[in-house]
Write a protein that holds these residues in place. Structure first.
Motif, PDB file in Angstrom:
ATOM      1  N   ASN A 195     -50.783   1.345 -39.726  1.00 54.52           N
ATOM      2  CA  ASN A 195     -50.674  -0.139 -38.818  1.00 54.52           C
ATOM      3  C   ASN A 195     -51.139  -1.472 -39.262  1.00 54.52           C
ATOM      4  OD1 ASN A 195     -53.281   1.409 -38.621  1.00 54.52           O
ATOM      5  ND2 ASN A 195     -53.845   0.261 -36.688  1.00 54.52           N
ATOM      6  N   ARG A 222     -41.113   0.421 -33.928  1.00 53.69           N
ATOM      7  CA  ARG A 222     -42.008  -0.558 -33.932  1.00 53.69           C
ATOM      8  C   ARG A 222     -43.262  -0.107 -33.628  1.00 53.69           C
ATOM      9  NH1 ARG A 222     -40.278  -4.536 -29.060  1.00 53.69           N
ATOM     10  NH2 ARG A 222     -40.446  -2.507 -27.905  1.00 53.69           N
ATOM     11  N   GLU A 224     -47.182  -1.089 -32.234  1.00 57.84           N
ATOM     12  CA  GLU A 224     -47.726  -2.121 -31.386  1.00 57.84           C
ATOM     13  C   GLU A 224     -49.035  -1.688 -31.216  1.00 57.84           C
ATOM     14  OE1 GLU A 224     -45.227  -1.712 -27.965  1.00 57.84           O
ATOM     15  OE2 GLU A 224     -43.525  -3.149 -28.539  1.00 57.84           O
ATOM     16  N   THR A 227     -52.417  -4.091 -35.118  1.00 59.27           N
ATOM     17  CA  THR A 227     -51.629  -4.106 -36.167  1.00 59.27           C
ATOM     18  C   THR A 227     -51.848  -5.367 -36.838  1.00 59.27           C
ATOM     19  OG1 THR A 227     -49.703  -4.984 -34.913  1.00 59.27           O
ATOM     20  CG2 THR A 227     -49.884  -2.620 -34.742  1.00 59.27           C
TER      21      THR A 227
END
Length: 432
Positions: A195, A222, A224, A227
């Protein structure tokens, strides 16, 4: 008194092969295929499925319906624009015409003025550079994975490639980026975490064995929350300081920004921000044929073109013709479907529902093909009973709807308006 076996009334093979329908079908299907259909039709009569008197008519119908390939055209009613299982991007009419012309003898590697050999793919290269002026040179290979393999082999065979752990993706059918790159003889030097990756992570990994820095667009997922990633300008500064090439794999093939997909990287922006080379697919957001698109600096792209592997992954004349036509012709069907007007989609859905029944419901389409992960494409669909889906898939024409929450959803986003009546007839037939 013994009765005559009805099978004796089945027309002879030579009689059926001499029929007008069989003779007319031979140039399209070939003599072997016609003979097989004759035999199959006779076998149906022998099994009692059709009467001997129906053989000639049944054969004529079978010959008319027989296709030259087992691949069947499908009306894409899923709402997924770049549907990998349906062949990704449908070609524009201009690209289809180009493929038809290129199927014959063409000057793919010939200068007609001099009669001497010329550079393969020159026209497609020129079209790419016209659409992406930020690139100094372009090269077309047979798919996106081949473009990445050729780039990493040329830049880092036997050396290290620095890449963030958060970008070690798996694409469709279980193909994983680490395995793909390992097959080139290069070694991956993973930095950062899933991440979070920082500029210093790349800097600490650079050493005498470093061949290049690679940045990969995650495409179909993705991450989220907590990150961090390193943008192309920062990587360019670091790569330039150490005289290393920066390779950016874009995935979906945008040549310039699209406001509909603000987080989707494009070749123009990546090259302007300092990427030395970008790689992408031609049959995703670009809307063309299966191809691998390489854009970047003259020196590096030139090295790739001269690498022995380039011969093994080069694009054929059909792909080159279709790509050129896609770049220079009208708006591609993929682009039209992505930017379809929701109000018009609702009008078409309401008309379909009025003719076949069903309820018009709000339905978000998707980009598909690893592009625009999580980006909804607002639209509408006709909701039908779930059991209609199988009949639609097996109908003529075949229709691929979406099955969701026990309903069959027919989304017209990817169905050309010219096919609305065919779609209506197919849905009506599936509903019985």
């Amino acid at each position: 008194m013994p009765t005559t076996d009805p099978r004796s009334r089945i027309p002879r093979t030579d009689t059926l092969l001499a029929s007008a329908e069989a003779i007319a079908a031979i140039p399209r299907l070939g003599p072997d295929a016609v003979r097989r259909l004759v035999g199959a039709t006779q076998d149906r009569a022998r099994r009692g499925e059709i009467a001997p008197e129906q053989v000639s008519e049944t054969l004529a119908d079978a010959l008319a319906r027989q296709r030259t390939t087992r691949l069947r055209p499908v009306l894409n009613a899923t709402g997924v624009v770049i549907h990998t299982n349906l062949g990704r991007a449908p070609l524009s009419s201009a690209a289809i015409d180009a493929v038809r012309e290129a199927a014959e003898y063409v000057d793919v590697e010939l200068d007609l003025a001099t009669g001497k050999r010329s550079k393969r793919g020159a026209a497609a290269r020129a079209a790419l550079l016209a659409q992406c002026p930020a690139a100094e040179d372009a090269l077309v290979v047979n798919n996106g994975a081949a473009a990445l393999v050729l780039a990493t082999t040329t830049l880092a065979q036997g050396r290290e490639i620095i890449v963030s752990r958060g970008e070690l993706i798996e694409i469709g059918a279980g193909f994983r980026l680490p395995d793909l790159i390992a097959s080139t003889g290069a070694r991956l030097r993973e930095v950062g975490t899933t991440n979070r990756t920082h500029p210093q992570d790349y800097a600490d990994a650079i050493g005498p064995d470093t061949g290049c820095i690679l940045k990969v667009h995650p495409s179909n997922f993705r991450v989220e929350g907590f990150t961090s990633s390193v943008a192309v300008p920062e990587l360019h500064e670091l790569a330039a300081r150490h005289d290393l090439p920066l390779l950016v794999d874009l995935g979906s093939g945008l040549l310039e920004p699209d406001p509909l997909l603000p987080d989707e990287p494009d070749a123009t922006s990546a090259l302007s921000a300092g990427a030395d080379v970008t790689t992408a697919s031609g049959d995703k957001l670009l809307g063309g044929p299966q191809a691998g698109i390489i854009l970047g600096r003259n020196e590096i792209v030139g090295r790739m073109a001269k690498h022995p592997l380039a011969r093994a992954v080069r694009a054929d004349k059909l792909a080159l013709a279709a790509l050129e036509a896609t770049l220079t012709g009208p708006v591609a069907p993929t682009t039209e479907a992505l930017h379809a007007d929701p109000a018009r989609l609702r009008e078409r859905a309401e008309k379909l529902a009025a003719e076949v029944g069903g309820e018009v419901v709000a339905h978000d389409g998707r980009v598909g093909g690893g592009g625009g992960a999580g980006v909804p494409l607002p639209g509408w669909a006709v909701s039908l009973p779930e059991n209609a889906a199988a009949a639609m898939r097996l109908g003529d024409p075949a229709v691929m709807p979406r099955v969701h929450d026990g309903r069959c959803l027919v989304d017209l986003r990817c169905v050309p308006e010219a096919d609305d009546q065919r779609l209506t007839a197919a849905v009506r037939a599936a509903l019985g």
